[in-house]
Design a protein around this motif. Structure first.
Motif, PDB file in Angstrom:
ATOM      1  N   HIS A  13       0.826  -1.207   0.000  1.00 59.06           N
ATOM      2  CA  HIS A  13       0.000   0.000   0.000  1.00 59.06           C
ATOM      3  C   HIS A  13       0.864   1.263   0.000  1.00 59.06           C
ATOM      4  O   HIS A  13       0.515   2.262   0.641  1.00 59.06           O
ATOM      5  CB  HIS A  13      -0.922  -0.005   1.229  1.00 59.06           C
ATOM      6  CG  HIS A  13      -1.836  -1.192   1.296  1.00 59.06           C
ATOM      7  ND1 HIS A  13      -2.801  -1.450   0.345  1.00 59.06           N
ATOM      8  CD2 HIS A  13      -1.899  -2.220   2.197  1.00 59.06           C
ATOM      9  CE1 HIS A  13      -3.444  -2.563   0.652  1.00 59.06           C
ATOM     10  NE2 HIS A  13      -2.920  -3.054   1.763  1.00 59.06           N
ATOM     11  N   PHE A  14       1.947   1.220  -0.722  1.00 59.26           N
ATOM     12  CA  PHE A  14       2.870   2.361  -0.748  1.00 59.26           C
ATOM     13  C   PHE A  14       2.170   3.648  -1.165  1.00 59.26           C
ATOM     14  O   PHE A  14       2.436   4.719  -0.599  1.00 59.26           O
ATOM     15  CB  PHE A  14       4.030   2.066  -1.697  1.00 59.26           C
ATOM     16  CG  PHE A  14       4.926   3.256  -1.942  1.00 59.26           C
ATOM     17  CD1 PHE A  14       5.682   3.792  -0.906  1.00 59.26           C
ATOM     18  CD2 PHE A  14       5.007   3.847  -3.194  1.00 59.26           C
ATOM     19  CE1 PHE A  14       6.506   4.891  -1.117  1.00 59.26           C
ATOM     20  CE2 PHE A  14       5.828   4.944  -3.420  1.00 59.26           C
ATOM     21  CZ  PHE A  14       6.576   5.455  -2.376  1.00 59.26           C
ATOM     22  N   ASP A  15       1.256   3.575  -2.121  1.00 58.06           N
ATOM     23  CA  ASP A  15       0.572   4.773  -2.608  1.00 58.06           C
ATOM     24  C   ASP A  15      -0.212   5.478  -1.508  1.00 58.06           C
ATOM     25  O   ASP A  15      -0.491   6.676  -1.614  1.00 58.06           O
ATOM     26  CB  ASP A  15      -0.375   4.421  -3.756  1.00 58.06           C
ATOM     27  CG  ASP A  15       0.372   4.105  -5.048  1.00 58.06           C
ATOM     28  OD1 ASP A  15       1.572   4.433  -5.117  1.00 58.06           O
ATOM     29  OD2 ASP A  15      -0.245   3.544  -5.975  1.00 58.06           O
ATOM     30  N   ARG A  16      -0.549   4.756  -0.449  1.00 64.56           N
ATOM     31  CA  ARG A  16      -1.360   5.331   0.624  1.00 64.56           C
ATOM     32  C   ARG A  16      -0.545   5.633   1.880  1.00 64.56           C
ATOM     33  O   ARG A  16      -1.101   6.013   2.901  1.00 64.56           O
ATOM     34  CB  ARG A  16      -2.509   4.372   0.975  1.00 64.56           C
ATOM     35  CG  ARG A  16      -3.506   4.194  -0.158  1.00 64.56           C
ATOM     36  CD  ARG A  16      -4.320   2.922   0.010  1.00 64.56           C
ATOM     37  NE  ARG A  16      -4.931   2.820   1.330  1.00 64.56           N
ATOM     38  CZ  ARG A  16      -5.425   1.683   1.834  1.00 64.56           C
ATOM     39  NH1 ARG A  16      -5.340   0.566   1.131  1.00 64.56           N
ATOM     40  NH2 ARG A  16      -5.961   1.677   3.049  1.00 64.56           N
ATOM     41  N   MET A  17       0.773   5.471   1.793  1.00 65.52           N
ATOM     42  CA  MET A  17       1.620   5.723   2.955  1.00 65.52           C
ATOM     43  C   MET A  17       1.727   7.221   3.226  1.00 65.52           C
ATOM     44  O   MET A  17       1.956   8.016   2.308  1.00 65.52           O
ATOM     45  CB  MET A  17       3.016   5.153   2.729  1.00 65.52           C
ATOM     46  CG  MET A  17       3.072   3.648   2.774  1.00 65.52           C
ATOM     47  SD  MET A  17       2.598   3.061   4.390  1.00 65.52           S
ATOM     48  CE  MET A  17       3.898   1.958   4.777  1.00 65.52           C
ATOM     49  N   ARG A  18       1.582   7.602   4.501  1.00 65.05           N
ATOM     50  CA  ARG A  18       1.651   9.001   4.890  1.00 65.05           C
ATOM     51  C   ARG A  18       2.526   9.158   6.129  1.00 65.05           C
ATOM     52  O   ARG A  18       2.676   8.242   6.941  1.00 65.05           O
ATOM     53  CB  ARG A  18       0.252   9.542   5.189  1.00 65.05           C
ATOM     54  CG  ARG A  18      -0.710   9.487   4.001  1.00 65.05           C
ATOM     55  CD  ARG A  18      -0.278  10.430   2.883  1.00 65.05           C
ATOM     56  NE  ARG A  18      -1.184  10.358   1.742  1.00 65.05           N
ATOM     57  CZ  ARG A  18      -0.956   9.635   0.650  1.00 65.05           C
ATOM     58  NH1 ARG A  18       0.173   8.920   0.563  1.00 65.05           N
ATOM     59  NH2 ARG A  18      -1.809   9.617  -0.342  1.00 65.05           N
TER      60      ARG A  18
ATOM     61  N   ALA B 160       9.462   3.431   9.691  1.00 66.12           N
ATOM     62  CA  ALA B 160       8.579   3.119  10.816  1.00 66.12           C
ATOM     63  C   ALA B 160       7.603   4.241  11.119  1.00 66.12           C
ATOM     64  O   ALA B 160       6.570   4.018  11.756  1.00 66.12           O
ATOM     65  CB  ALA B 160       9.412   2.807  12.053  1.00 66.12           C
ATOM     66  N   SER B 161       7.902   5.450  10.672  1.00 65.70           N
ATOM     67  CA  SER B 161       7.067   6.617  10.956  1.00 65.70           C
ATOM     68  C   SER B 161       5.989   6.837   9.908  1.00 65.70           C
ATOM     69  O   SER B 161       5.220   7.800  10.010  1.00 65.70           O
ATOM     70  CB  SER B 161       7.948   7.874  11.063  1.00 65.70           C
ATOM     71  OG  SER B 161       8.920   7.716  12.084  1.00 65.70           O
ATOM     72  N   CYS B 162       5.929   5.973   8.917  1.00 60.80           N
ATOM     73  CA  CYS B 162       4.933   6.084   7.852  1.00 60.80           C
ATOM     74  C   CYS B 162       3.817   5.066   8.073  1.00 60.80           C
ATOM     75  O   CYS B 162       4.072   3.914   8.390  1.00 60.80           O
ATOM     76  CB  CYS B 162       5.578   5.861   6.485  1.00 60.80           C
ATOM     77  SG  CYS B 162       6.866   7.059   6.082  1.00 60.80           S
ATOM     78  N   LYS B 163       2.588   5.507   7.905  1.00 56.51           N
ATOM     79  CA  LYS B 163       1.422   4.660   8.125  1.00 56.51           C
ATOM     80  C   LYS B 163       0.497   4.739   6.909  1.00 56.51           C
ATOM     81  O   LYS B 163       0.499   5.723   6.167  1.00 56.51           O
ATOM     82  CB  LYS B 163       0.651   5.108   9.373  1.00 56.51           C
ATOM     83  CG  LYS B 163       1.498   5.212  10.642  1.00 56.51           C
ATOM     84  CD  LYS B 163       1.919   3.867  11.170  1.00 56.51           C
ATOM     85  CE  LYS B 163       2.548   3.970  12.551  1.00 56.51           C
ATOM     86  NZ  LYS B 163       3.819   4.738  12.563  1.00 56.51           N
ATOM     87  N   VAL B 164      -0.311   3.723   6.731  1.00 54.26           N
ATOM     88  CA  VAL B 164      -1.280   3.701   5.640  1.00 54.26           C
ATOM     89  C   VAL B 164      -2.472   4.585   6.005  1.00 54.26           C
ATOM     90  O   VAL B 164      -3.124   4.374   7.032  1.00 54.26           O
ATOM     91  CB  VAL B 164      -1.766   2.266   5.358  1.00 54.26           C
ATOM     92  CG1 VAL B 164      -2.856   2.275   4.281  1.00 54.26           C
ATOM     93  CG2 VAL B 164      -0.601   1.389   4.917  1.00 54.26           C
ATOM     94  N   ASP B 165      -2.728   5.583   5.174  1.00 56.17           N
ATOM     95  CA  ASP B 165      -3.871   6.491   5.344  1.00 56.17           C
ATOM     96  C   ASP B 165      -3.890   7.190   6.702  1.00 56.17           C
ATOM     97  O   ASP B 165      -4.945   7.574   7.189  1.00 56.17           O
ATOM     98  CB  ASP B 165      -5.190   5.727   5.158  1.00 56.17           C
ATOM     99  CG  ASP B 165      -5.356   5.201   3.745  1.00 56.17           C
ATOM    100  OD1 ASP B 165      -4.797   5.814   2.821  1.00 56.17           O
ATOM    101  OD2 ASP B 165      -6.019   4.158   3.568  1.00 56.17           O
ATOM    102  N   ALA B 166      -2.738   7.335   7.326  1.00 58.41           N
ATOM    103  CA  ALA B 166      -2.688   7.989   8.635  1.00 58.41           C
ATOM    104  C   ALA B 166      -1.336   8.645   8.823  1.00 58.41           C
ATOM    105  O   ALA B 166      -0.372   8.315   8.146  1.00 58.41           O
ATOM    106  CB  ALA B 166      -2.948   6.973   9.753  1.00 58.41           C
TER     107      ALA B 166
END
Length: 391
Positions: free
Chosen positions: A193-198, A229-235
């Motif tokens: 889900h890289f495209d949704r990583m924030r 580790a600081s990147c989350k999906v849609d968050a």
């Protein structure tokens, strides 16, 4: 609109003022990879502008389609065909829309990510097309790739992270920042889900600013892992803030000792339930080799410093007059959890460890009160140097 005057002026100066300033440029050594879900086909770049690119190719796509486009040096495409696992970091990937069909190729319009200043994009595309110095071209690719990555993670709130590239840091620090970003992007690109990583914009800017002081490869990889580790999906949350602050006080030699302790400890226990039952001990020779410090007095100082950061379990005993032949580098629970996040583990740090880390950070440059351990009274004064310096 945020102020990008400095970065724009710097980039304009890279290409000669004598070059033509027409919207379209015909780069002689620029190639492309393009496709729907991956870069499936190759093409030469006939011309490029700030709004789009014309690819010389026999492949035809439907007008209106949005595809993935990667731009890189043309000779690099041939190298990657021969060695698929050795990809250059001098590439930029962006979405593009098919807008026209030509006799010898297709015209694409760039779909710029939210948060990317259009004028900045125009300046950087111009430089990639017109610069002739290979080193400058590669620097431009890496910088633009980093900006695109920052926009991907933070979208319209990416400006603080972008501005770090515009004169706030030294050239050496900018190079480290870009290295961290590219390492993290390569790791995150494998996520389904890289495209949704924030990422939280404030945390991203703080992490890149702190990490930019690192010049050691070991530390750069730790910073990249912490960014992952600081990147989350849609968050987007800033829960790794305290991990950033801790890592900012770890030097390269100390990092190697800490990593060794964590790796050896985790090899004997479950990562989900870490209890340091078996201590991790190293000889003086092993410590000197791992930390790459010939001075026999430095291992004791490094381990004591890591203890006061909260990353090791035991405080070095400075009261003994015996010859030191063994060092206990057993990591603490906090040390293990921070290490895991520097390897990309994306769960929040438990609240009790966050408070423990904050306490250690508050006290790290204050002389600790005398502590009693095994009927001894260590009198260590924390004088360990940070891995970075203030501006």
């Amino acid at each position: 609109m945020f102020n990008l005057t400095k970065i724009k002026e710097t980039l304009w100066q890279l290409s000669s003022d004598e070059q033509p300033r027409a919207e379209r440029f015909a780069p002689s050594k620029l190639g492309a990879l393009y496709g729907h879900h991956a870069a499936s086909w190759t093409a030469g770049v006939k011309n490029i502008s700030s709004s789009g690119v014309y690819l010389a190719t026999e492949k035809r796509l439907s007008t209106g389609e949005v595809i993935n486009l990667t731009l890189l040096e043309e000779d690099q495409i041939l190298l990657e065909k021969e060695n698929p696992n050795e990809k250059t970091d001098c590439r930029i990937s962006i979405h593009a829309r098919v807008v026209r069909q030509g006799d010898d190729g297709i015209g694409l319009s760039f779909v710029l990510p939210t948060g990317l200043d259009a004028t900045l994009w125009s300046v950087m595309v111009r430089n990639i097309a017109l610069l002739t110095d290979k080193i400058q071209i590669e620097e431009m690719f890496r910088m633009l790739r980093t900006i695109l990555f920052e926009c991907h993670l933070c979208q319209a709130e990416a400006e603080e992270a972008i501005l770090l590239l515009g004169g706030q840091l030294t050239p050496l620090s900018v190079a480290s920042l870009i290295k961290i970003a590219i390492l993290a992007e390569e790791e995150l690109a494998t996520h389904p889900h890289f495209d949704r990583m924030r990422a939280h914009p404030k945390l991203l800017a703080h992490l890149l600013r702190q990490g930019s002081w690192a010049q050691d490869e070991t530390l750069l990889h730790l910073w990249a892992g912490l960014l992952v580790a600081s990147c989350k999906v849609d968050a987007a949350d800033d829960s790794n803030q305290v991990c950033v602050d801790l890592l900012g006080h770890v030097g390269p030699e100390q990092a190697r000792i800490w990593i060794c302790g964590c790796e050896r400890a985790l090899a004997t226990v479950s990562e989900d339930h870490y209890v340091p039952d078996v201590p991790v001990r190293l000889s003086l020779e092993e410590m000197q080799h791992i930390a790459d410090r010939p001075d026999p007095n430095r291992p004791s100082q490094d381990t004591a410093y890591l203890y006061h950061l909260g990353l090791l379990e035991k405080l070095f005993d400075f009261t003994s007059y015996k010859v030191i032949d063994s060092f206990d580098i057993t990591p603490s629970r906090l040390g293990i959890e921070v290490y895991k996040r520097c390897r990309g583990y994306d769960q929040k740090l438990p609240d009790d460890l966050v408070e423990k880390a904050k306490d250690c950070l508050r006290n790290i440059f204050v002389e600790p009160q005398a502590q009693v351990a095994q009927d001894q009274t260590p009198h260590y004064q924390s004088t360990g140097s940070s891995s970075r310096k203030s501006d």
